[in-house]
Structures are given as structure tokens and as C-alpha cells.
Design a protein around this motif. Structure first.
Motif, mmCIF file in Angstrom:
data_model
loop_
_atom_site.group_PDB
_atom_site.id
_atom_site.type_symbol
_atom_site.label_atom_id
_atom_site.label_comp_id
_atom_site.label_asym_id
_atom_site.label_seq_id
_atom_site.Cartn_x
_atom_site.Cartn_y
_atom_site.Cartn_z
ATOM 1 N N CYS A 1 0.872 -1.175 0.000
ATOM 2 C CA CYS A 1 0.000 0.000 0.000
ATOM 3 C C CYS A 1 0.913 1.230 0.000
ATOM 4 O O CYS A 1 2.129 1.112 0.173
ATOM 5 C CB CYS A 1 -0.957 0.019 1.198
ATOM 6 S SG CYS A 1 -0.138 0.152 2.787
ATOM 7 N N ASP A 2 0.343 2.417 -0.176
ATOM 8 C CA ASP A 2 1.155 3.623 -0.331
ATOM 9 C C ASP A 2 2.042 3.880 0.882
ATOM 10 O O ASP A 2 3.215 4.238 0.747
ATOM 11 C CB ASP A 2 0.255 4.831 -0.593
ATOM 12 C CG ASP A 2 -0.433 4.766 -1.954
ATOM 13 O OD1 ASP A 2 0.042 3.980 -2.804
ATOM 14 O OD2 ASP A 2 -1.442 5.467 -2.161
ATOM 15 N N ILE A 3 1.485 3.718 2.090
ATOM 16 C CA ILE A 3 2.263 3.987 3.303
ATOM 17 C C ILE A 3 3.422 3.003 3.427
ATOM 18 O O ILE A 3 4.541 3.382 3.800
ATOM 19 C CB ILE A 3 1.358 3.915 4.541
ATOM 20 C CG1 ILE A 3 0.432 5.130 4.596
ATOM 21 C CG2 ILE A 3 2.189 3.847 5.823
ATOM 22 C CD1 ILE A 3 1.159 6.458 4.755
ATOM 23 N N VAL A 4 3.177 1.734 3.116
ATOM 24 C CA VAL A 4 4.242 0.730 3.195
ATOM 25 C C VAL A 4 5.317 1.009 2.155
ATOM 26 O O VAL A 4 6.517 0.848 2.425
ATOM 27 C CB VAL A 4 3.656 -0.685 3.018
ATOM 28 C CG1 VAL A 4 4.775 -1.733 2.941
ATOM 29 C CG2 VAL A 4 2.725 -1.014 4.179
ATOM 30 N N TYR A 5 4.907 1.440 0.952
ATOM 31 C CA TYR A 5 5.896 1.806 -0.067
ATOM 32 C C TYR A 5 6.801 2.925 0.453
ATOM 33 O O TYR A 5 8.029 2.861 0.319
ATOM 34 C CB TYR A 5 5.201 2.280 -1.345
ATOM 35 C CG TYR A 5 4.379 1.225 -2.050
ATOM 36 C CD1 TYR A 5 4.742 -0.129 -2.000
ATOM 37 C CD2 TYR A 5 3.236 1.574 -2.762
ATOM 38 C CE1 TYR A 5 3.986 -1.089 -2.651
ATOM 39 C CE2 TYR A 5 2.478 0.620 -3.415
ATOM 40 C CZ TYR A 5 2.856 -0.714 -3.354
ATOM 41 O OH TYR A 5 2.110 -1.667 -3.996
ATOM 42 N N LEU A 6 6.193 3.953 1.034
ATOM 43 C CA LEU A 6 6.966 5.081 1.546
ATOM 44 C C LEU A 6 7.884 4.634 2.674
ATOM 45 O O LEU A 6 9.063 5.010 2.724
ATOM 46 C CB LEU A 6 6.027 6.184 2.020
ATOM 47 C CG LEU A 6 6.679 7.424 2.639
ATOM 48 C CD1 LEU A 6 7.614 8.093 1.630
ATOM 49 C CD2 LEU A 6 5.618 8.401 3.143
ATOM 50 N N TRP A 7 7.349 3.833 3.594
ATOM 51 C CA TRP A 7 8.155 3.332 4.710
ATOM 52 C C TRP A 7 9.343 2.532 4.203
ATOM 53 O O TRP A 7 10.472 2.691 4.688
ATOM 54 C CB TRP A 7 7.269 2.454 5.615
ATOM 55 C CG TRP A 7 8.039 1.735 6.659
ATOM 56 C CD1 TRP A 7 8.367 2.186 7.898
ATOM 57 C CD2 TRP A 7 8.590 0.418 6.550
ATOM 58 N NE1 TRP A 7 9.090 1.242 8.572
ATOM 59 C CE2 TRP A 7 9.237 0.151 7.772
ATOM 60 C CE3 TRP A 7 8.594 -0.557 5.557
ATOM 61 C CZ2 TRP A 7 9.892 -1.061 8.015
ATOM 62 C CZ3 TRP A 7 9.251 -1.758 5.791
ATOM 63 C CH2 TRP A 7 9.883 -2.002 7.006
ATOM 64 N N SER A 8 9.131 1.669 3.220
ATOM 65 C CA SER A 8 10.211 0.838 2.690
ATOM 66 C C SER A 8 11.295 1.679 2.022
ATOM 67 O O SER A 8 12.492 1.442 2.223
ATOM 68 C CB SER A 8 9.653 -0.180 1.686
ATOM 69 O OG SER A 8 8.823 -1.118 2.330
ATOM 70 N N VAL A 9 10.882 2.672 1.240
ATOM 71 C CA VAL A 9 11.851 3.534 0.553
ATOM 72 C C VAL A 9 12.695 4.295 1.572
ATOM 73 O O VAL A 9 13.935 4.374 1.454
ATOM 74 C CB VAL A 9 11.131 4.502 -0.403
ATOM 75 C CG1 VAL A 9 12.095 5.570 -0.906
ATOM 76 C CG2 VAL A 9 10.526 3.749 -1.566
ATOM 77 N N LEU A 10 12.053 4.858 2.598
ATOM 78 C CA LEU A 10 12.782 5.636 3.600
ATOM 79 C C LEU A 10 13.775 4.773 4.367
ATOM 80 O O LEU A 10 14.940 5.156 4.566
ATOM 81 C CB LEU A 10 11.792 6.291 4.569
ATOM 82 C CG LEU A 10 10.914 7.402 4.001
ATOM 83 C CD1 LEU A 10 9.882 7.851 5.027
ATOM 84 C CD2 LEU A 10 11.761 8.587 3.555
ATOM 85 N N ASN A 11 13.345 3.595 4.812
ATOM 86 C CA ASN A 11 14.235 2.748 5.595
ATOM 87 C C ASN A 11 15.324 2.117 4.741
ATOM 88 O O ASN A 11 16.442 1.897 5.212
ATOM 89 C CB ASN A 11 13.427 1.669 6.315
ATOM 90 C CG ASN A 11 12.723 2.198 7.542
ATOM 91 O OD1 ASN A 11 13.286 2.231 8.630
ATOM 92 N ND2 ASN A 11 11.476 2.627 7.371
ATOM 93 N N CYS A 12 15.006 1.812 3.490
ATOM 94 C CA CYS A 12 16.033 1.299 2.579
ATOM 95 C C CYS A 12 17.091 2.376 2.337
ATOM 96 O O CYS A 12 18.303 2.076 2.324
ATOM 97 C CB CYS A 12 15.398 0.870 1.261
ATOM 98 S SG CYS A 12 16.544 0.069 0.114
#
Length: 455
Positions: free
Chosen positions: A334-345
Motif C-alpha cells: 500500500c502507499d504507506i508501506v511503499y513510503l516506509w520501505s523507501v525511507l528505511n532502505c
């Protein structure tokens, strides 16, 4: 080094939505209490058959809770990955495992498979997603270990005993198949002082349950961020504390869930993954994970497999991207998980980029001229900045993007320089304390190893 900034929060998030309800805790306590009594009886009567007895109780519990059709659904996924393991192709096993996981995370397959659950009840989504997701990861671990050790000839019965061990089935944590199989096959022997440590862990879990209830009912740390008009009137220090408390609450919640399950597993003579590291002690992205089981699974089969020793920039980038792709699938795209993954990566890779930059040219020469104390102060300052990056990046998924933007704006822009420097100073002191504690533990471990060598 762990790549999973927060892959494991998914289960604790699901549980968190129903934490206030006594039904959630009653189901856990009832199922695990029955397992403890049943396991103790089997260990006393037929210890050589205990793994079979664990699986039998787990199957009966799943049928009684979710219905026989749900059991057949999971057995279908188990059979498909077992057949893939017979072909001896790791890439096929991993691809099939990810496809199975995607079928439980994306519609319309998710809705269709949830129809296999008998009846409708409050915890249906929690148990469905927990049991299904962990089943796929366990089956993938079995298949990949079978490919890695073709001489050991694991059977389908080994997979059933591994997957339907009830304490890990719905709630995790996940143990890789090689560890579980080795431990459950050993003769159950209790080491000296182990029972006392299990009782202490049970006491800590009970205290953590009380702490979670206090946080949930009296501190309003989950309610206030939802009212941005009220939150915007809070002073900067209170807003920073609120953001920090959100992560502490999620960490305590995960510690409770996995601590209770791990206590039961230790009574069964297993050595499960350790509870998550305290959020206060985290100042590097590489150690940020709320579920060591998921973290170990991702490191073993994805992150370490691709990244090697994690010293090269490009392989590390590829490894971390691949890991967070799997993590995104595990959490549910979902959009929030995509954002979270990009930031932590990005955070995980940025640490390596800074490290590589510091090892070259003038920066390396400057650091070489610094004293040990000054070098540690510089690293602690970087750790303080990293600590708040970890909080902000994970606050996106724990709360909301709007609240995260409010906190970032107040702490970095409108609060600069007084609030920004004050918070960084307090965090810097905390990081120094954590680093000193880590140094002390490392010295104690080194002395213990030297003593063992002399003996």
C-alpha cells in the motif's frame, strides 16, 4: 546487520487494533495454556514423540479455531512448496514462496482464500493473516533448507511438524527450519537455572502487559496524533516525546506478544529468536527490527545471500532493495508501506555511504588525528541524528503521514535552533550511555571467552 527497519510490526499492528478487547488475550492464553499442559504430558509420557504431539495439538487447534477448509488451504500451500523442494532449485522455491505470500496479501486472491475460514468472529483477520503469512515463510524456509542440504532428505512429515507448532503458528516469531528441526530432534534436557530464567521472562511479560494497558488507556499516545488540531498546540518537547512514545509503545507491544510465545517455546526446550532490541538503544538502521525471527529469515535467504559481507556499495544496494521488496510484500503493499520501505532502505544504504566516505581521503585523515574520546563523540552525534531519522521514518507507518509532517516541521524548521539543539543534545547523551553499555558488554564477553579458552 539487520535490514528490516520494521518488517515485523505487521503482526503487532494487527494485534494492537484489538488489544483493548479481553477476547484477544483470552484466546492467546487459552490456546497456549492448553499447549503447555499437553506438551508437558507428552514430554513425560513419550518424549521421543513430542514433535508429533506438538503438531497434532496444533492441527486440532487450527481446525477448532479456523475450520477444516482453512487447514486444507494451508496444506495445499505446504504441498506446493514441498514439491518445489524436491526439484532442488532454490530460485524456484523462493519465487513460489513469494507468489504464495502475495496471494494472501493482494485481492482478489486474499478475499477468496479468507472465505475458507469457517464462521465470522472478531479475530478472523488477525488469525487468518498471521497463520497464512507465517505458514508461507516457514514452508519457504523448509524448501530452501532442503535445497541447501539435499543429503539430509527431509520429509513432508518434517514440514508438518515444523509448520503446525502452535506457539509460533499464528503469532510468530519464525524460526528457520534448520534451527527448529535440530532443536526439536534433541532429547529434552533442562539446563541448570533455565527454569528460573523462564519464570523471570514470564514475570517480565506480565509486567509488560500491564505497561501496554497503561499506555493504551491512560496516556492517549495513539489518540492525540489523530487530532492534528490538538497536537499542533502541544509544545515542541511534548510533540517530540509523543513521537518517541509511539515507537516505544509498538516495541513494548511486540515484546509482549513475542515474549509470551517465547516463554512457552522455552518450556518446550526450544531456543526461539530473542525479543526485539529496545527502541531506546537503537541508533543505527542496521539493528532496527521489531521481530528478530523475520529479520533472521530475511537476512539468511535474501539480504546476506545477495549482499555478502555488506562492504560493497552496489551489492549492498541490490541486497537491501530486494529485502525491502520482500518486506513490503510481507506487510501488505500500500502507499504507506511503499513510503516506509523507501525511507528505511535509504537509511540503511546511507549509513554505508557515509562509512565509505569517512574511510577515504581527507575525512579519514581527520579521523586518524582525533583522539579516541573525540572520535566517539563525533560518532555519538551522528548516532543522535540517526536515532531521530529512525523515529521519523517509522512514525510514517505507525501513525500517519500528516502527524509525521507536523513533528518534522516543528522539530526541524519552526523549532530551530532551540528545540532542535536541545533534543539533539538529550539524544546525544542517551547514545553515549548506550555506546558505553555496549562497550562494557563487549569487554565482559571477551573476558568470558578468554576464561573459557584457559579452562
Amino acid at each position: 546487520m539487520g535490514p528490516t527497519g520494521r518488517p515485523s510490526g505487521s503482526l503487532s499492528d494487527l494485534a494492537g487494533s484489538t488489544w483493548a478487547g479481553r477476547c484477544f488475550r483470552n484466546v492467546i492464553v487459552f490456546a497456549l495454556s492448553g499447549h503447555v499442559l499437553f506438551a508437558k504430558l507428552c514430554t513425560m509420557v513419550a518424549p521421543q514423540l513430542r514433535s508429533w504431539m506438538y503438531a497434532a495439538y496444533g492441527v486440532l487447534a487450527v481446525v477448532g479455531t479456523m475450520g477444516p477448509w482453512y487447514l486444507l488451504l494451508l496444506l495445499g500451500h505446504c504441498v506446493s512448496l514441498y514439491v518445489a523442494s524436491l526439484l532442488g532449485q532454490p530460485w524456484l522455491c523462493l519465487a513460489l514462496g513469494l507468489a504464495s505470500l502475495a496471494s494472501f496479501k493482494m485481492d482478489p486472491l486474499t478475499s477468496w482464500q479468507s472465505g475458507f475460514v469457517t464462521g465470522t468472529f472478531d479475530l478472523q483477520d488477525v488469525l487468518f493473516h498471521g497463520g497464512s503469512g507465517f505458514t508461507v515463510l516457514r514452508c519457504a524456509s523448509f524448501a530452501l533448507e532442503s535445497c541447501a542440504h539435499p543429503d539430509r532428505r527431509y520429509s513432508f512429515a518434517d514440514l508438518i511438524k515444523y509448520n503446525f507448532y502452535l506457539p509460533f503458528f499464528f503469532f510468530g516469531p519464525i524460526m528457520t527450519f534448520d534451527r527448529f528441526h535440530a532443536q526439536v530432534s534433541q532429547e529434552p534436557v533442562r539446563q541448570e537455572g533455565e527454569l528460573w530464567r523462564i519464570q523471570a521472562q514470564a514475570g517480565l511479560s506480565a509486567a509488560a502487559i500491564v505497561a501496554v494497558d497503561v499506555f493504551f488507556h491512560f496516556f492517549y499516545i495513539l489518540t492525540i496524533p489523530g487530532d492534528l488540531k490538538f497536537a499542533s498546540r502541544l509544545p515542541d518537547s511534548a510533540l517530540a516525546g509523543l513521537a518517541y512514545s509511539n515507537l516505544v509503545y509498538d516495541w513494548v507491544k511486540a515484546s509482549v506478544l513475542f515474549g509470551v510465545v517465547n516463554t512457552v517455546a522455552r518450556l518446550d526446550h526450544l531456543d526461539p529468536p530473542q525479543p526485539p532490541k529496545c527502541i531506546t538503544a537503537l541508533y543505527v538502521f542496521g539493528e532496527t527490527h521489531f521481530d528478530r525471527g523475520i529479520n533472521d529469515w530475511l537476512c539468511k535467504y535474501v539480504y546476506d545471500h545477495i549482499g555478502g559481507d555488506h562492504s560493497a556499495v552496489i551489492p549492498e544496494l541490490v541486497a537491501s532493495v530486494a529485502t525491502f521488496v520482500v518486506t513490503t510484500l510481507w506487510l501488505g503493499p500500500c502507499d504507506i508501506v511503499y513510503l516506509w520501505s523507501v525511507l528505511n532502505c535509504f537509511g540503511l544504504n546511507f549509513e554505508l555511504w557515509v562509512q565509505k566516505l569517512a574511510e577515504r581521503g581527507p575525512l579519514a585523515q581527520i579521523e586518524a588525528r582525533l583522539s579516541e574520546q573525540m572520535s566517539r563523540r563525533v560518532r555519538a552525534l551522528c548516532g543522535a541524528v540517526n536515532f531521530w531519522a529512525i523515529i521519523m521514518y517509522n512514525l510514517v507507518s505507525l501513525n500517519s503521514l500528516e502527524f509525521t509532517e507536523l513533528v518534522a516541521r516543528r522539530l526541524i524548521l519552526t523549532g530551530f535552533p532551540q528545540t532542535t539543539l536541545a533534543i539533539l543534545f538529550v539524544t546525544y547523551c542517551g547514545v553515549q550511555l548506550v555506546k558505553e553499555r555496549e562497550r562494557t558488554l563487549a569487554l565482559e564477553e571477551e573476558q568470558r571467552e578468554d576464561k573459557e579458552k584457559l579452562e
